[in-house]
Scaffold this motif. Structure first.
Motif, PDB file in Angstrom:
ATOM      1  N   VAL A  57       0.867  -1.177   0.000  1.00 26.47           N
ATOM      2  CA  VAL A  57       0.000   0.000   0.000  1.00 26.47           C
ATOM      3  C   VAL A  57       0.900   1.221   0.000  1.00 26.47           C
ATOM      4  O   VAL A  57       1.780   1.353   0.875  1.00 26.47           O
ATOM      5  N   ASN A  58       0.687   2.123  -0.975  1.00 26.64           N
ATOM      6  CA  ASN A  58       1.643   3.210  -1.214  1.00 26.64           C
ATOM      7  C   ASN A  58       0.977   4.580  -1.176  1.00 26.64           C
ATOM      8  O   ASN A  58      -0.087   4.768  -1.775  1.00 26.64           O
ATOM      9  N   PHE A  59       1.632   5.510  -0.505  1.00 26.92           N
ATOM     10  CA  PHE A  59       1.189   6.901  -0.411  1.00 26.92           C
ATOM     11  C   PHE A  59       2.237   7.778  -1.097  1.00 26.92           C
ATOM     12  O   PHE A  59       3.396   7.809  -0.669  1.00 26.92           O
ATOM     13  N   TYR A  60       1.837   8.516  -2.133  1.00 25.84           N
ATOM     14  CA  TYR A  60       2.785   9.291  -2.933  1.00 25.84           C
ATOM     15  C   TYR A  60       2.718  10.776  -2.570  1.00 25.84           C
ATOM     16  O   TYR A  60       1.653  11.315  -2.249  1.00 25.84           O
ATOM     17  N   PHE A  61       3.859  11.442  -2.686  1.00 29.14           N
ATOM     18  CA  PHE A  61       3.917  12.887  -2.498  1.00 29.14           C
ATOM     19  C   PHE A  61       5.121  13.434  -3.242  1.00 29.14           C
ATOM     20  O   PHE A  61       6.021  12.686  -3.660  1.00 29.14           O
ATOM     21  N   HIS A  62       5.134  14.751  -3.423  1.00 25.63           N
ATOM     22  CA  HIS A  62       6.267  15.434  -4.050  1.00 25.63           C
ATOM     23  C   HIS A  62       6.878  16.391  -3.037  1.00 25.63           C
ATOM     24  O   HIS A  62       6.191  17.291  -2.513  1.00 25.63           O
ATOM     25  N   ALA A  63       8.150  16.208  -2.740  1.00 22.27           N
ATOM     26  CA  ALA A  63       8.874  17.089  -1.820  1.00 22.27           C
ATOM     27  C   ALA A  63       9.559  18.192  -2.621  1.00 22.27           C
ATOM     28  O   ALA A  63      10.389  17.905  -3.486  1.00 22.27           O
ATOM     29  N   ALA A  64       9.203  19.420  -2.322  1.00 21.74           N
ATOM     30  CA  ALA A  64       9.828  20.561  -3.001  1.00 21.74           C
ATOM     31  C   ALA A  64      11.087  21.010  -2.282  1.00 21.74           C
ATOM     32  O   ALA A  64      11.910  21.726  -2.857  1.00 21.74           O
ATOM     33  N   ASN A  65      11.249  20.577  -1.022  1.00 23.35           N
ATOM     34  CA  ASN A  65      12.388  21.005  -0.220  1.00 23.35           C
ATOM     35  C   ASN A  65      13.042  19.801   0.449  1.00 23.35           C
ATOM     36  O   ASN A  65      12.438  18.738   0.614  1.00 23.35           O
ATOM     37  N   THR A  66      14.280  19.985   0.838  1.00 24.23           N
ATOM     38  CA  THR A  66      15.027  18.929   1.530  1.00 24.23           C
ATOM     39  C   THR A  66      14.855  19.076   3.039  1.00 24.23           C
ATOM     40  O   THR A  66      14.312  20.062   3.530  1.00 24.23           O
ATOM     41  N   GLY A  67      15.369  18.074   3.765  1.00 25.43           N
ATOM     42  CA  GLY A  67      15.339  18.146   5.220  1.00 25.43           C
ATOM     43  C   GLY A  67      14.782  16.894   5.852  1.00 25.43           C
ATOM     44  O   GLY A  67      14.473  15.902   5.183  1.00 25.43           O
ATOM     45  N   LYS A  68      14.635  16.939   7.175  1.00 24.39           N
ATOM     46  CA  LYS A  68      14.145  15.795   7.929  1.00 24.39           C
ATOM     47  C   LYS A  68      12.662  15.548   7.644  1.00 24.39           C
ATOM     48  O   LYS A  68      11.898  16.459   7.373  1.00 24.39           O
ATOM     49  N   LEU A  69      12.308  14.261   7.743  1.00 20.38           N
ATOM     50  CA  LEU A  69      10.911  13.885   7.574  1.00 20.38           C
ATOM     51  C   LEU A  69      10.613  12.735   8.527  1.00 20.38           C
ATOM     52  O   LEU A  69      11.288  11.694   8.509  1.00 20.38           O
ATOM     53  N   LYS A  70       9.618  12.933   9.360  1.00 21.27           N
ATOM     54  CA  LYS A  70       9.187  11.932  10.325  1.00 21.27           C
ATOM     55  C   LYS A  70       7.847  11.371   9.878  1.00 21.27           C
ATOM     56  O   LYS A  70       6.924  12.128   9.557  1.00 21.27           O
ATOM     57  N   VAL A  71       7.709  10.052   9.868  1.00 22.91           N
ATOM     58  CA  VAL A  71       6.498   9.376   9.401  1.00 22.91           C
ATOM     59  C   VAL A  71       5.784   8.738  10.586  1.00 22.91           C
ATOM     60  O   VAL A  71       6.387   7.979  11.363  1.00 22.91           O
ATOM     61  N   THR A  72       4.485   9.051  10.706  1.00 22.18           N
ATOM     62  CA  THR A  72       3.629   8.451  11.733  1.00 22.18           C
ATOM     63  C   THR A  72       2.381   7.909  11.057  1.00 22.18           C
ATOM     64  O   THR A  72       1.783   8.591  10.220  1.00 22.18           O
ATOM     65  N   LEU A  73       1.973   6.707  11.412  1.00 18.05           N
ATOM     66  CA  LEU A  73       0.776   6.109  10.835  1.00 18.05           C
ATOM     67  C   LEU A  73      -0.437   6.380  11.713  1.00 18.05           C
ATOM     68  O   LEU A  73      -0.348   6.337  12.955  1.00 18.05           O
ATOM     69  N   SER A  91      13.796   1.603   5.940  1.00 19.70           N
ATOM     70  CA  SER A  91      12.713   0.680   6.265  1.00 19.70           C
ATOM     71  C   SER A  91      12.702   0.388   7.759  1.00 19.70           C
ATOM     72  O   SER A  91      13.760   0.219   8.376  1.00 19.70           O
ATOM     73  N   LYS A  92      11.507   0.301   8.336  1.00 24.07           N
ATOM     74  CA  LYS A  92      11.342  -0.038   9.744  1.00 24.07           C
ATOM     75  C   LYS A  92      10.154  -0.979   9.896  1.00 24.07           C
ATOM     76  O   LYS A  92       9.142  -0.833   9.211  1.00 24.07           O
ATOM     77  N   THR A  93      10.281  -1.939  10.796  1.00 25.11           N
ATOM     78  CA  THR A  93       9.159  -2.800  11.143  1.00 25.11           C
ATOM     79  C   THR A  93       8.375  -2.131  12.266  1.00 25.11           C
ATOM     80  O   THR A  93       8.946  -1.743  13.299  1.00 25.11           O
ATOM     81  N   VAL A  94       7.063  -2.008  12.059  1.00 24.58           N
ATOM     82  CA  VAL A  94       6.201  -1.281  12.987  1.00 24.58           C
ATOM     83  C   VAL A  94       5.120  -2.215  13.492  1.00 24.58           C
ATOM     84  O   VAL A  94       4.475  -2.925  12.702  1.00 24.58           O
ATOM     85  N   SER A  95       4.896  -2.219  14.791  1.00 24.63           N
ATOM     86  CA  SER A  95       3.824  -3.015  15.390  1.00 24.63           C
ATOM     87  C   SER A  95       2.553  -2.188  15.478  1.00 24.63           C
ATOM     88  O   SER A  95       2.581  -1.044  15.965  1.00 24.63           O
ATOM     89  N   ILE A  96       1.456  -2.762  15.007  1.00 26.85           N
ATOM     90  CA  ILE A  96       0.160  -2.101  15.081  1.00 26.85           C
ATOM     91  C   ILE A  96      -0.613  -2.756  16.219  1.00 26.85           C
ATOM     92  O   ILE A  96      -0.979  -3.949  16.131  1.00 26.85           O
ATOM     93  N   PRO A  97      -0.869  -2.049  17.312  1.00 30.69           N
ATOM     94  CA  PRO A  97      -1.536  -2.672  18.459  1.00 30.69           C
ATOM     95  C   PRO A  97      -3.028  -2.874  18.218  1.00 30.69           C
ATOM     96  O   PRO A  97      -3.617  -2.267  17.322  1.00 30.69           O
ATOM     97  N   VAL A  98      -3.613  -3.760  19.019  1.00 29.14           N
ATOM     98  CA  VAL A  98      -5.065  -3.972  18.962  1.00 29.14           C
ATOM     99  C   VAL A  98      -5.751  -2.703  19.446  1.00 29.14           C
ATOM    100  O   VAL A  98      -5.451  -2.191  20.526  1.00 29.14           O
ATOM    101  N   ASN A  99      -6.657  -2.181  18.603  1.00 34.13           N
ATOM    102  CA  ASN A  99      -7.353  -0.944  18.984  1.00 34.13           C
ATOM    103  C   ASN A  99      -8.563  -0.774  18.092  1.00 34.13           C
ATOM    104  O   ASN A  99      -8.466  -0.970  16.874  1.00 34.13           O
ATOM    105  N   LEU A 108       9.046   5.901  11.179  1.00 35.96           N
ATOM    106  CA  LEU A 108      10.458   6.071  10.854  1.00 35.96           C
ATOM    107  C   LEU A 108      10.781   7.541  10.658  1.00 35.96           C
ATOM    108  O   LEU A 108       9.882   8.381  10.560  1.00 35.96           O
ATOM    109  N   GLU A 109      12.067   7.833  10.575  1.00 29.19           N
ATOM    110  CA  GLU A 109      12.565   9.166  10.240  1.00 29.19           C
ATOM    111  C   GLU A 109      13.601   9.024   9.130  1.00 29.19           C
ATOM    112  O   GLU A 109      14.348   8.047   9.085  1.00 29.19           O
ATOM    113  N   THR A 110      13.633   9.998   8.246  1.00 31.32           N
ATOM    114  CA  THR A 110      14.597   9.981   7.147  1.00 31.32           C
ATOM    115  C   THR A 110      14.985  11.410   6.802  1.00 31.32           C
ATOM    116  O   THR A 110      14.358  12.370   7.278  1.00 31.32           O
ATOM    117  N   ASN A 111      16.007  11.525   5.969  1.00 29.90           N
ATOM    118  CA  ASN A 111      16.470  12.847   5.524  1.00 29.90           C
ATOM    119  C   ASN A 111      16.312  12.948   4.011  1.00 29.90           C
ATOM    120  O   ASN A 111      16.975  12.216   3.266  1.00 29.90           O
TER     121      ASN A 111
END
Length: 415
Positions: A57-73, A91-99, A108-111
């Motif tokens: 499952v993929n989410f696309y975007f266009h970054a016009a600027n550089t820098g840090k990016l933090k991803v939260t689901l 790449s990071k393995t993420v646990s999805i809790p029961v909710n 994850l975080e990336t530059n």
């Protein structure tokens, strides 16, 4: 001095805040690869019923600027699961809790080191229940979110693009001829390659499913009814006068209303196909007739003939277009070549159309999608859309192809 220092500090904080304003990529804008199977993506609920791990499952975007990016689901799971989240080579393995409610789950975080198109990719690894996860959205935070572009709407089709052919002033287009060639691999399901469009209709070829392809010709009714043909007065409706063998014809609605015809024909990528339109004005009506050249039979086939009310003129606003009409694969690139367009006037003069103006639709104008283009190469015009790659044309660009100087030789069947 103290006031100046405080003011400067406040402005600096505002600038940092502006650069790092979080954004949310809505769940309903995601795409599944290689196909939307064992997962549902819809406007109301985003990503749900994700039961199989054969796709991503993929989410696309266009970054016009550089820098840090933090991803939260923004996600939840019925019995706990694990996802692999990937962005920009990280790449990071993420646990999805029961909710039962959606929770903010750091991923994850990336530059981001250079502007361009990127994708947050989710891959199901393990699940204890029925689904890997329901995903309402993906949160992005950091300096790279400044001027970020993504599609905020559930309209997952890519932009439609057009070639508009100018006709010399004072010339009446009684006949309109054109050709299309689609490269191998560019014939994605949910694509319409339209060769001969005019002010009342359009004529081209379409990929409807993995098993079915069509030659399609349609003419609009008079008036402005958007959806239901039974709301259109009879005197405003186009009338079917004739159709070819095995051609299906009916009324249509939902995108304006009018008369529709199609012939199921297994056209092939890599081959060149020929289209011919004819217009005959009589009083306040015009009869529009479409012919398709069938290579296997070496002859022109009548698709259909419609009489259009409140018209009474020859074809105008001549154009071609490329349209992605399916939501599920609106991320996949498609490209077509358009060429050898000619008109034959009401006085019998052939005129070659070697110039085209590039235009696009509301999706492009709103900058919901940036991946589209067109131009001229190898003696053809071309149009492309989708694939999340940089545009190579702007609205209003003028393209030109070399003239062949040889008009088509056409012998229509006698009836």
């Amino acid at each position: 001095m103290l006031f100046c220092a405080l003011f400067a500090g406040l402005m600096a904080m505002q600038q940092v805040s502006a650069q790092s304003s979080p954004v949310v990529l809505p769940g309903f804008t995601a795409y599944a690869d290689p196909e939307e199977k064992n997962v549902d993506i819809n406007e109301n609920n985003g990503v749900t019923n994700w039961t199989g791990n054969e796709n991503t499952v993929n989410f696309y975007f266009h970054a016009a600027n550089t820098g840090k990016l933090k991803v939260t689901l923004q996600a939840r799971s019925d019995a706990g699961s694990k996802l692999l989240v990937t962005l920009n080579g990280v790449s990071k393995t993420v646990s999805i809790p029961v909710n039962s409610n959606y929770a903010a789950i750091p991923a994850l975080e990336t530059n981001i080191k250079k502007p361009g198109f990127y994708a947050v990719t989710l891959k199901g690894l393990d699940k204890s229940g029925k689904v890997y996860a329901d995903v309402k959205g993906v949160n992005l935070e950091g300096a790279a979110t400044k001027d970020i572009q993504f599609n905020p709407k559930p309209w997952r089709r890519s932009a439609s693009v057009h070639l508009n052919y100018p006709v010399p002033e004072g010339k009446n287009a009684e006949w309109f001829y054109g050709e299309i060639k689609v490269p191998a691999g560019e014939d994605k399901v949910g694509t319409y390659f339209m060769s001969c469009g005019f002010h009342r209709g359009y004529f081209g070829m379409q990929v409807n499913s993995p098993e079915e392809r069509r030659i399609i010709f349609s003419v609009w009714d008079a008036g402005s009814e958007p959806d239901r043909r039974d709301n259109v007065k009879y005197e405003d409706q186009v009338v079917l006068l004739a159709k070819g063998d095995s051609v299906y014809a009916s009324g249509f609605g939902g995108e304006g209303t009018g008369g529709h015809s199609h012939w199921i024909y297994n056209w092939k990528a890599g081959d060149t196909y020929r289209f011919l339109m004819h217009s005959v004005p009589t009083g306040t009506t015009t009869t529009y007739t479409a012919y398709f050249y069938v290579p296997e039979h070496r002859e022109w086939k009548l698709i259909a003939s419609f009489r259009a009310p409140k018209d009474g003129k020859y074809m105008g606003h001549l154009y071609s277009f490329l349209e992605n009409f399916s939501f599920e694969n609106g991320h996949l690139g498609r490209k077509g070549y358009y060429g050898n367009h000619w008109i034959k006037t009401d006085t019998g003069e052939w005129i070659e159309l070697t110039k085209a103006k590039f235009t696009n639709d509301a999706t492009a104008k709103a900058k919901d999608r940036l991946d589209f283009g067109g131009g001229a190469e190898n003696g053809w015009f071309y149009l492309w859309t989708s694939g999340f790659k940089p545009a190579d044309a702007r609205y209003g660009d003028i393209f030109e192809r070399p003239a062949t100087g040889k008009h088509p030789e056409i012998t229509l069947p006698r009836f």
